[in-house]
Design an enzyme around this catalytic site. Sequence first.
Site, mmCIF file in Angstrom:
data_model
loop_
_atom_site.group_PDB
_atom_site.id
_atom_site.type_symbol
_atom_site.label_atom_id
_atom_site.label_comp_id
_atom_site.label_asym_id
_atom_site.label_seq_id
_atom_site.Cartn_x
_atom_site.Cartn_y
_atom_site.Cartn_z
ATOM 1 N N GLY A 70 43.956 12.425 20.579
ATOM 2 C CA GLY A 70 42.863 11.668 21.201
ATOM 3 C C GLY A 70 43.022 11.646 22.718
ATOM 4 O O GLY A 70 44.090 11.936 23.258
ATOM 5 N N ARG A 96 40.623 4.468 26.328
ATOM 6 C CA ARG A 96 40.698 3.013 26.461
ATOM 7 C C ARG A 96 41.987 2.548 27.146
ATOM 8 O O ARG A 96 42.079 1.414 27.582
ATOM 9 C CB ARG A 96 40.572 2.358 25.069
ATOM 10 N N ASP A 118 49.497 6.451 17.194
ATOM 11 C CA ASP A 118 49.492 5.257 18.056
ATOM 12 C C ASP A 118 49.879 3.974 17.328
ATOM 13 O O ASP A 118 49.526 2.886 17.746
ATOM 14 C CB ASP A 118 48.111 5.100 18.737
ATOM 15 N N GLU A 159 33.317 1.826 10.394
ATOM 16 C CA GLU A 159 33.868 1.619 11.740
ATOM 17 C C GLU A 159 33.187 0.421 12.397
ATOM 18 O O GLU A 159 32.009 0.153 12.135
ATOM 19 C CB GLU A 159 33.684 2.874 12.589
ATOM 20 N N TYR A 186 77.524 6.787 50.191
ATOM 21 C CA TYR A 186 76.539 7.849 50.444
ATOM 22 C C TYR A 186 76.470 8.136 51.932
ATOM 23 O O TYR A 186 76.255 7.234 52.740
ATOM 24 C CB TYR A 186 75.179 7.355 49.925
#
Length: 458
Positions: free
Chosen positions: A17, A21, A109, A161, A381
Amino acid sequence: MEKIQNSVIRCIILAAGLSKRMKSYQTKIRMPFFGKPMIEHILEAVSRAGIEQPVLVVSPGDFAALEALYQDRAKVVVQQAPLGTGDAVKAGLTAITDLQTDCLILCGDTPLLTSQTLHDFIQTCLSSRASAGVLTTNIDHPGHYGRIIRGPDQQFHSIVEYKDATDAQRDIHEINSGVYFFHTGLLREALQNLSTDNQAKEYYFTDTLSYLRQKGHLVHTYRINGEEEILGINTKIDFARALQMANRRYLEQLMSEQGVVILDPANTYIESTVHIGKDTIIKPFTYLEGQISIGERCQIGPFVCMRGNKPIQIQDSAMVGPFSSLRGGTELEEDVHIGTFVELKMTKIKSKSKAMHLSYLGDALIGNRVNIGAGTITCNYDGKKKHLTRIEDDVFIGSDTIMVAPLTIHDHAYVAAGSTLTEDVPAYALALGRARQINKPEWSLQKSPLREKDTSQK
Ligand code: UD1
Ligand code: CA
């Protein structure tokens, strides 16, 4: 978990996908979630359920990266365009040739799904002898999930859906988890009969189930409790909720199985790559990320952060905090104490040594029973390279010491407070690396002649 008997089970994981969103630069399944890319959680659950070589359906843009990462664990295939979950399964099915098998279908997901639930779902599908099955759950706020529609006999009818649902259908609390089980031959047949006649103008995979039901096949439903396991991450709000659940689940495991004391679970974040021993106390606002192992009876926190891309190891009875930051390559032996505003990186400290206040110790090897005074800094360093500081056993470093690496302070040496060291210190020596103090008597009186000396008794 007993092994699933007498069945060859294939698996397709949908991960192609666009993740619109999420409003991200990358697709959601590659986002780090609780210590690893989101997709890896589902790959692990599948493998723990005893299913080998799942087919992973990905977008063209993710293919190269995901194949490089997972080619030994999965067959990675591309869905050319994101035409919907039905089209994605079709792309996945091109990698499965044996139509006499059964096929589990999952979404990439849902990282909280456990192998136990997958196992139980497959078992009930097999024993019901259904042609297909779907995992469902009842939730109080069903949001945008697909709704499970049942017929008058309470048998499965279809999935609607959210976008396509009527108000009455939106009131249904039983939802589609996105976990399915099919006889592979029937799956192929049902996929050939999908259309895009819906609000999203996509091929909805969910329509395959009503197609099979209409053809007289039995569609099994297996309902679990709650949303936690099947939480689908579609937005950054879902991401945060799922992360909280994953964290809480692991904290509970640490408490119940490892005997770790966690004082404030709501304000503690510990990834599942962190191992902690018995009776270690984790105080509030502790954040532990990455490959970390902590021994028994330690005290960590409050306000401690440990993270880095190299492992961190802490042995028994060490104390860290409050306000300490431990980065990759830190190793602490027994009874080491690390205190307030101390940062450690690539530093090994042997037993019973202490650095209690305001220090940076990087690229250092520190011996046993060393005392590091407040404000000590390793200058590791030089702008190009990192250099090592060695501090041997029983050394005392006075406060505000600067150690310009590379250098070694040999055992039992003392370093006077305020020193800047640029050379090695021999064993048992006292090193003074600071300007000598000069006191000018009555200097302030001479500076301002009007000031008079206060001779009163103090
Ligand atoms: C889907 C289900 C919904 C269910 C929910 C559970 C459909 C039509 N709807 O909705 O009933 O309640 O999951 O979480 O299936 N994907 C592709 N290619 C595509 C589209 C999606 O590979 O063309 C992948 C996505 O990467 C994702 C998975 O399929 O991993 C599900 O897609 P998503 O868009 O999240 O579906 P939902 O709207 O959540
Ligand atoms: Ca989803």
